[in-house]
Design a protein around this motif. Sequence first.
Motif, PDB file in Angstrom:
ATOM      1  N   ARG A   1      -4.590  -3.705  -6.394  1.00 27.54           N
ATOM      2  CA  ARG A   1      -5.051  -5.088  -6.441  1.00 27.54           C
ATOM      3  C   ARG A   1      -4.352  -5.871  -7.539  1.00 27.54           C
ATOM      4  O   ARG A   1      -4.197  -7.088  -7.438  1.00 27.54           O
ATOM      5  N   ARG A   2      -3.940  -5.175  -8.585  1.00 22.51           N
ATOM      6  CA  ARG A   2      -3.300  -5.830  -9.721  1.00 22.51           C
ATOM      7  C   ARG A   2      -1.809  -6.104  -9.490  1.00 22.51           C
ATOM      8  O   ARG A   2      -1.234  -6.948 -10.165  1.00 22.51           O
ATOM      9  N   PHE A   3      -1.203  -5.352  -8.572  1.00 22.66           N
ATOM     10  CA  PHE A   3       0.227  -5.590  -8.372  1.00 22.66           C
ATOM     11  C   PHE A   3       0.586  -5.851  -6.908  1.00 22.66           C
ATOM     12  O   PHE A   3       1.746  -5.755  -6.517  1.00 22.66           O
ATOM     13  N   ARG A   4      -0.386  -6.214  -6.082  1.00 23.93           N
ATOM     14  CA  ARG A   4      -0.101  -6.393  -4.663  1.00 23.93           C
ATOM     15  C   ARG A   4       0.884  -7.519  -4.394  1.00 23.93           C
ATOM     16  O   ARG A   4       1.574  -7.506  -3.363  1.00 23.93           O
ATOM     17  N   ASN A   5       0.968  -8.507  -5.298  1.00 26.97           N
ATOM     18  CA  ASN A   5       1.922  -9.595  -5.111  1.00 26.97           C
ATOM     19  C   ASN A   5       3.335  -9.202  -5.539  1.00 26.97           C
ATOM     20  O   ASN A   5       4.266  -9.988  -5.360  1.00 26.97           O
ATOM     21  N   ALA A   6       3.477  -8.024  -6.107  1.00 24.71           N
ATOM     22  CA  ALA A   6       4.787  -7.556  -6.572  1.00 24.71           C
ATOM     23  C   ALA A   6       5.393  -6.533  -5.623  1.00 24.71           C
ATOM     24  O   ALA A   6       6.438  -5.942  -5.927  1.00 24.71           O
ATOM     25  N   VAL A   7       4.747  -6.295  -4.479  1.00 24.19           N
ATOM     26  CA  VAL A   7       5.241  -5.318  -3.505  1.00 24.19           C
ATOM     27  C   VAL A   7       5.218  -5.937  -2.106  1.00 24.19           C
ATOM     28  O   VAL A   7       4.541  -6.937  -1.868  1.00 24.19           O
ATOM     29  N   THR A   8       5.967  -5.314  -1.195  1.00 21.72           N
ATOM     30  CA  THR A   8       5.922  -5.681   0.218  1.00 21.72           C
ATOM     31  C   THR A   8       5.424  -4.493   1.014  1.00 21.72           C
ATOM     32  O   THR A   8       5.970  -3.384   0.896  1.00 21.72           O
ATOM     33  N   TYR A   9       4.373  -4.697   1.792  1.00 26.28           N
ATOM     34  CA  TYR A   9       3.840  -3.620   2.625  1.00 26.28           C
ATOM     35  C   TYR A   9       4.626  -3.564   3.933  1.00 26.28           C
ATOM     36  O   TYR A   9       4.782  -4.571   4.628  1.00 26.28           O
ATOM     37  N   VAL A  10       5.128  -2.390   4.260  1.00 27.28           N
ATOM     38  CA  VAL A  10       6.066  -2.183   5.361  1.00 27.28           C
ATOM     39  C   VAL A  10       5.447  -1.272   6.408  1.00 27.28           C
ATOM     40  O   VAL A  10       4.830  -0.253   6.072  1.00 27.28           O
ATOM     41  N   ASN A  11       5.609  -1.625   7.675  1.00 24.24           N
ATOM     42  CA  ASN A  11       5.119  -0.813   8.793  1.00 24.24           C
ATOM     43  C   ASN A  11       6.273  -0.503   9.735  1.00 24.24           C
ATOM     44  O   ASN A  11       6.892  -1.426  10.282  1.00 24.24           O
TER      45      ASN A  11
END
Length: 249
Positions: free
Chosen positions: A232-242
Amino acid sequence: MWELYDRLIEEVKDGVVAEEVVVGQIWTLTKSNTVGLAMSSPQLTTSNFVPGTCQGQTVKELARLIKSWDFLEAAIGLSAINSILNSRETMNSIVNNGFKQLPSGSAFEMLGNRIEGEKVAMIGHFPNVDELSKLCNLTVIERKPSNEDLPDPAVEYLLPEQDIVFITSSTLINKTAPRLLELSKNSLTIMLGPSTPLSPVLFEMGVDIISGLIVEESEQVLRCIKEGGGTRRFRNAVTYVNLAKENYL
C-alpha cells in the motif's frame, strides 16, 4: 520436485552482481539490474549465515538460495531471481514469444466476469476475499487459518475440484508451489503477488496466468521496505503486470 526451482535459477544471467539486499518486515528486496521482491518469512532463524554476506555476491549465487529450507534465505533467493526477471525487457520478450499481455492491475478485478458463479480456491488470504466471495463459490486455504479459512491439508481434497485457483507466489518460498500446481492442473491457475517471477517457466509448469509486478521507482520502494512498509505504501511506484498462455477474458 526441484525442476521448477532449477529452471528459474537457470533463467538468471551469470556475472550480475547484487548491489543491495534488504530483508524488511514485510518484503525482502534485491537490487541488481532492477529491483526484485519476495515476501519476507515470519519464521526468521538465528542459525543461518547469510546476513552480512549478500551484497557483492552474484545474483546467480543468491538465486540458488531459493532452494533453502531456511525461508529467510529462500526469500532472498526469490527476490534475487526477480531482480533479473521482473523487468519490462522480460515482459516484452514473453509477449514477443506468443504469450498474451492482459490488462494491468489487480488479477481479481481483471478476472471478475470470468470468476462469476465458479468454484474458486484461494491459496493465501488476500485482502479481496469479501468482494470475491460475492461473485463465486470461494474457498480460502491458509497456513494460519482465520474465520472461515481452511487449513493447508484441505488442498489435497479441494483443489482438483475447482474451476479457478489463485496461488500466492510466496508458496515458491515454502516449497509447496509444485504440489499446488499439480493439484490444480485441471483448473485455470493464477500465480499472483509481488513475489511472482515474470518467467515463461511458470507457464510450462502449470500456471495459466502470471500476475506480478515491475518496480518503476526503485528508490521509493527501497525506502518503504527499509522502513517496514508494504504494498500500500509503494503501489504507485510499481506496475502490476498480467501475462497469460492465452486470452482468458
